[in-house]
Write a protein that holds these residues in place. Structure first.
Motif, mmCIF file in Angstrom:
data_model
loop_
_atom_site.group_PDB
_atom_site.id
_atom_site.type_symbol
_atom_site.label_atom_id
_atom_site.label_comp_id
_atom_site.label_asym_id
_atom_site.label_seq_id
_atom_site.Cartn_x
_atom_site.Cartn_y
_atom_site.Cartn_z
ATOM 1 N N ILE A 76 4.037 -0.701 0.025
ATOM 2 C CA ILE A 76 3.029 -0.005 -1.184
ATOM 3 C C ILE A 76 1.548 -0.020 -0.584
ATOM 4 O O ILE A 76 1.008 1.095 -0.671
ATOM 5 C CB ILE A 76 3.243 -0.702 -2.432
ATOM 6 C CG1 ILE A 76 4.638 -0.106 -2.890
ATOM 7 C CG2 ILE A 76 1.960 0.104 -3.408
ATOM 8 C CD1 ILE A 76 4.883 -0.966 -4.338
ATOM 9 N N ASP A 77 1.039 -1.078 -0.271
ATOM 10 C CA ASP A 77 -0.122 -1.262 0.539
ATOM 11 C C ASP A 77 -0.383 -0.585 1.697
ATOM 12 O O ASP A 77 -1.417 0.386 1.840
ATOM 13 C CB ASP A 77 -0.358 -2.659 0.840
ATOM 14 C CG ASP A 77 -0.407 -3.645 -0.399
ATOM 15 O OD1 ASP A 77 -0.892 -3.176 -1.148
ATOM 16 O OD2 ASP A 77 -0.314 -4.976 0.128
ATOM 17 N N GLU A 78 0.595 -0.120 2.604
ATOM 18 C CA GLU A 78 0.566 0.633 3.833
ATOM 19 C C GLU A 78 0.558 2.051 3.308
ATOM 20 O O GLU A 78 -0.197 2.780 4.004
ATOM 21 C CB GLU A 78 1.770 0.342 4.760
ATOM 22 C CG GLU A 78 1.947 -1.022 5.381
ATOM 23 C CD GLU A 78 3.092 -1.165 6.259
ATOM 24 O OE1 GLU A 78 3.814 -0.364 5.995
ATOM 25 O OE2 GLU A 78 2.964 -2.377 6.748
ATOM 26 N N LEU A 79 1.246 2.333 2.473
ATOM 27 C CA LEU A 79 1.349 3.859 1.889
ATOM 28 C C LEU A 79 -0.270 4.070 1.251
ATOM 29 O O LEU A 79 -0.934 5.210 1.430
ATOM 30 C CB LEU A 79 2.428 3.991 0.728
ATOM 31 C CG LEU A 79 2.206 5.314 -0.130
ATOM 32 C CD1 LEU A 79 2.564 6.340 1.190
ATOM 33 C CD2 LEU A 79 3.411 5.296 -0.863
ATOM 34 N N ASN A 80 -0.792 3.264 0.531
ATOM 35 C CA ASN A 80 -2.071 3.515 -0.249
ATOM 36 C C ASN A 80 -3.232 3.564 1.037
ATOM 37 O O ASN A 80 -3.995 4.200 0.861
ATOM 38 C CB ASN A 80 -2.539 2.292 -1.091
ATOM 39 C CG ASN A 80 -1.884 2.442 -2.498
ATOM 40 O OD1 ASN A 80 -1.509 3.532 -2.730
ATOM 41 N ND2 ASN A 80 -1.449 1.118 -3.139
ATOM 42 N N ILE A 86 9.972 -4.120 -7.361
ATOM 43 C CA ILE A 86 9.193 -5.542 -7.459
ATOM 44 C C ILE A 86 9.682 -6.353 -8.519
ATOM 45 O O ILE A 86 10.123 -7.524 -8.391
ATOM 46 C CB ILE A 86 8.046 -5.661 -7.118
ATOM 47 C CG1 ILE A 86 7.470 -5.070 -5.876
ATOM 48 C CG2 ILE A 86 7.071 -6.940 -7.479
ATOM 49 C CD1 ILE A 86 5.849 -4.797 -5.807
ATOM 50 N N ALA A 87 9.670 -5.862 -9.683
ATOM 51 C CA ALA A 87 10.148 -6.537 -10.842
ATOM 52 C C ALA A 87 11.475 -6.640 -10.886
ATOM 53 O O ALA A 87 12.002 -7.829 -11.639
ATOM 54 C CB ALA A 87 9.720 -5.736 -12.077
ATOM 55 N N VAL A 89 8.388 -5.042 -0.406
ATOM 56 C CA VAL A 89 7.901 -3.846 -1.007
ATOM 57 C C VAL A 89 6.554 -3.626 -1.275
ATOM 58 O O VAL A 89 5.994 -2.819 -1.249
ATOM 59 C CB VAL A 89 8.553 -3.994 -2.483
ATOM 60 C CG1 VAL A 89 8.349 -2.745 -3.228
ATOM 61 C CG2 VAL A 89 10.263 -3.993 -2.392
ATOM 62 N N ASN A 90 6.004 -4.955 -1.474
ATOM 63 C CA ASN A 90 4.543 -4.797 -1.576
ATOM 64 C C ASN A 90 3.829 -4.360 -0.427
ATOM 65 O O ASN A 90 2.773 -3.518 -0.518
ATOM 66 C CB ASN A 90 3.921 -6.436 -2.112
ATOM 67 C CG ASN A 90 3.819 -6.663 -3.515
ATOM 68 O OD1 ASN A 90 3.282 -5.738 -4.146
ATOM 69 N ND2 ASN A 90 4.035 -7.588 -3.988
ATOM 70 N N LYS A 91 4.161 -5.004 0.716
ATOM 71 C CA LYS A 91 3.471 -4.445 1.980
ATOM 72 C C LYS A 91 3.628 -3.032 2.144
ATOM 73 O O LYS A 91 2.739 -2.191 2.461
ATOM 74 C CB LYS A 91 4.236 -5.240 3.207
ATOM 75 C CG LYS A 91 3.498 -4.762 4.399
ATOM 76 C CD LYS A 91 4.235 -5.788 5.652
ATOM 77 C CE LYS A 91 3.720 -5.312 6.990
ATOM 78 N NZ LYS A 91 4.240 -5.828 8.064
#
Length: 232
Positions: free
Chosen positions: A148-152, A133-134, A144-146
């Protein structure tokens, strides 16, 4: 691209050097000095462009490597989490015998250790995602954010599924033990009741004795039923 300009750059550089070589020298010929200054400026700009291009290429290669690792590890972990969750849901229903339930609890605890082992992989993928992301451009950051959220979310769902399984097994164990204790109590009471019944005197021969024995039998049955209700 700088590579497309390379031939033109080399030609101009060569012509400039040839012009200076045919003159009396940049320190003596003003025209040659002008050419030399322009040539030096062009070389400086060219080398600066080359350095920036190489730097950007190196950054792009780093981001590409980071992205490949992130998406590869992300996909592998998502598949593992889903397979583990499906495995839990397909497990046999809790047994009714304490020994069977105990085996099922041990299997669930062993699976818990495997799930805990995935925590490190999850942390690595999340860290890779943060680095990606950085490093990537704004249009790609939400993607990428989405992910990671789905993985969590998948991770939280897996832990919830396991907790529901272990809770059901704990309830089954408690019910199985209570039933087993109640059943044993009934057996114990039957033995005692049978012994007491066997110890009763023979049936009398006169009416008064029989009446008394009937009353005693009714009293025995009343107490026996009350005991049986309490045991069950």
């Amino acid at each position: 691209r700088s590579s497309d300009l390379q031939p033109g750059y080399e030609t101009l550089k060569q012509r400039g050097e040839e012009m200076i070589a045919r003159s009396a020298g940049a320190d003596k010929d003003i025209s040659a000095k002008v050419v030399q200054d322009k040539l030096d400026q062009m070389v400086f700009i060219w080398e600066d462009i080359q350095a920036l291009t190489e730097e950007r290429e190196a950054r792009l290669l780093d981001v590409m490597e980071l992205a490949e690792k992130f998406w590869c590890d992300h996909l592998a972990l998502v598949v593992t989490i889903k397979d583990t969750q499906d495995f839990i849901r397909e497990m046999e229903e809790p047994g009714v015998d304490p020994s069977v339930v105990k085996q099922q609890q041990e299997a669930a605890e062993a699976l818990r250790e495997e799930i805990d082992g995935l925590q490190e992989e999850l942390d690595i993928v999340v860290t890779l995602g943060a680095e990606l992301i950085a490093a990537c451009g704004e249009p790609d950051k939400p993607v990428v954010n989405k992910s990671i959220d789905e993985l969590n979310l998948a991770w939280d769902t897996l832990n919830k599924t396991w907790k529901e399984r272990i809770d059901k097994l704990d309830e089954a164990m408690q019910a199985a033990l209570q039933y087993q204790d109640g059943l044993q109590a009934i057996f114990d009471w039957v033995d005692i009741a049978g012994t007491k019944l066997d110890s009763m005197p023979p049936i009398g021969t006169d009416l008064e004795t029989v009446k008394q024995q009937i009353a005693e039998l009714k009293q025995y049955k009343s107490e026996a039923y009350q005991q049986a209700d309490r045991k069950s």
